[in-house]
Design a protein around this motif. Structure first.
Motif, short mmCIF file in Angstrom:
data_model
loop_
_atom_site.label_atom_id
_atom_site.label_comp_id
_atom_site.label_asym_id
_atom_site.label_seq_id
_atom_site.Cartn_x
_atom_site.Cartn_y
_atom_site.Cartn_z
N GLN A 138 0.83 -1.28 -0.03
CA GLN A 138 -0.01 0.12 0.10
C GLN A 138 0.89 1.21 0.08
O GLN A 138 0.50 2.20 -0.58
N GLY A 139 2.20 1.34 0.67
CA GLY A 139 3.00 2.35 0.68
C GLY A 139 3.66 2.44 -0.58
O GLY A 139 3.75 3.61 -1.20
N VAL A 140 4.04 1.48 -1.44
CA VAL A 140 4.58 1.40 -2.89
C VAL A 140 3.46 2.17 -3.67
O VAL A 140 3.78 2.97 -4.37
N ASP A 141 2.15 1.92 -3.62
CA ASP A 141 1.19 2.46 -4.48
C ASP A 141 1.06 3.80 -4.09
O ASP A 141 0.61 4.76 -4.89
N ALA A 142 1.04 4.32 -3.04
CA ALA A 142 0.93 5.58 -2.35
C ALA A 142 2.14 6.46 -3.04
O ALA A 142 1.80 7.60 -3.48
N TYR A 143 3.38 5.63 -2.64
CA TYR A 143 4.43 6.56 -3.14
C TYR A 143 4.43 6.76 -4.77
O TYR A 143 4.66 8.13 -5.23
N GLU A 144 4.00 5.88 -5.54
CA GLU A 144 3.67 6.05 -7.39
C GLU A 144 2.85 7.16 -7.46
O GLU A 144 3.06 7.76 -8.43
N ALA A 173 8.36 2.86 -7.26
CA ALA A 173 9.01 2.94 -5.91
C ALA A 173 10.03 1.86 -5.92
O ALA A 173 9.97 0.86 -6.38
N PRO A 174 11.07 2.17 -5.01
CA PRO A 174 12.03 1.14 -4.84
C PRO A 174 11.47 0.15 -3.62
O PRO A 174 11.75 0.14 -2.48
N VAL A 175 11.04 -0.65 -4.26
CA VAL A 175 10.19 -1.85 -3.46
C VAL A 175 11.08 -2.53 -2.56
O VAL A 175 10.75 -2.68 -1.36
#
Length: 282
Positions: free
Chosen positions: A248-254, A261-263
């Motif tokens: 969910q953080g990855v999708d928010a970042y993007e 995002a640097p997963v």
């Protein structure tokens, strides 16, 4: 310096600041992500203040997701589906509300869900369950979904919300073990087993699990809960709560920055934080 943050009450326990700041550093992004503890009655004041300060975006967590939904000027389809906002982007035309819990959860389990009609059991009927139902409705609308919860009225509310997209069945709390035994995918969404009560589990008999099942606990303190341990003993594939948090953080970042995002960095940052916490408690 771009300003991002997390609004919740409390927020001191969150791993999101460590995760997001590590991502910014990895990509040389001139940005900072700060935790803001905001009492419920002050959430609109906080959002207005951050918008006035020129913040780019914020995540919103318990207990503010519905308040943020009401406050934003525009909402994405995901936010509309769930009726809650966990990610806000501030723009010159007003704030936009999004919900990355939906996509974040699906990404955490998608590699393991092969069937188009899986039998799914969700333990609990709170806010996290709502996002999971939204993801299932979008990705596996033919799934057979059973919700095991103490309050049937909470399941009834969710059943009505998703009536046009998904069929949801209610199971009493007492029937949860028998439902789990028949399921392909089991998601544990209650706080049972969360630190410090790490010996607790929604079920106590490992025999309800079997090889071939996918079992997830969205709790990530501890990283492996007693619930997951019991499932793993029987050969089930277990998925921890960290993956949902990170995705969910990855999708928010993007969504905020319109860049990948640097997963791996984000997973590593959350893992390091949790390992450090465990060391402190030992």
């Amino acid at each position: 310096m771009k300003l991002f943050g997390l609004l919740g009450y409390p927020v001191g326990h969150s791993a999101s600041p460590a995760m997001m700041n590590a991502a910014f550093q990895a990509q040389n992004e001139a940005a900072v992500y700060l935790p803001f503890a905001v009492p419920p009655e002050q959430i609109e004041v906080a959002l207005n203040g951050l918008q006035a300060l020129g913040a780019v975006g914020v995540n919103v967590t318990i207990p503010h997701k519905r308040s943020a939904y009401a406050w934003v000027k525009q909402r994405t389809a995901e936010a509309e589906l769930v009726g809650a906002v966990n990610t806000v982007r501030f723009t010159a035309d007003g704030a936009i509300g999004h919900n990355t819990d939906v996509s974040g959860w699906w990404k955490s389990v998608a590699p393991y869900v092969q069937s188009n009609q899986p039998r799914v059991v969700i333990i609990g009927a709170g806010g996290a369950a709502m996002a999971i139902l939204a993801a299932i409705a979008s990705q596996r609308p033919s799934a057979h979904v059973v919700m095991a919860a103490r309050r049937e009225n909470a399941v009834d509310d969710l059943r009505q919300l998703f009536a046009h997209r998904l069929t949801i069945h209610y199971a009493t709390w007492e029937a949860r073990a028998s439902e789990i035994a028949q399921a392909d995918l089991i998601i544990q969404t209650t706080p049972i087993g969360m630190w410090p009560a790490i010996a607790q589990s929604p079920v106590e008999d490992a025999g309800v699990f079997s090889a071939g099942q996918v079992v997830q606990d969205i709790v990530y303190r501890p990283r492996q809960t007693q619930f997951m341990r019991l499932a793993a003993e029987q050969g089930a594939t277990v998925v921890d709560g960290v993956s949902m948090l990170v995705y969910q953080g990855v999708d928010a970042y993007e969504w905020w920055l319109d860049k990948k995002a640097p997963v791996d960095t984000m997973f590593a940052a959350v893992n390091d934080k949790l390992v450090a916490e465990q060391t402190e408690h030992e």
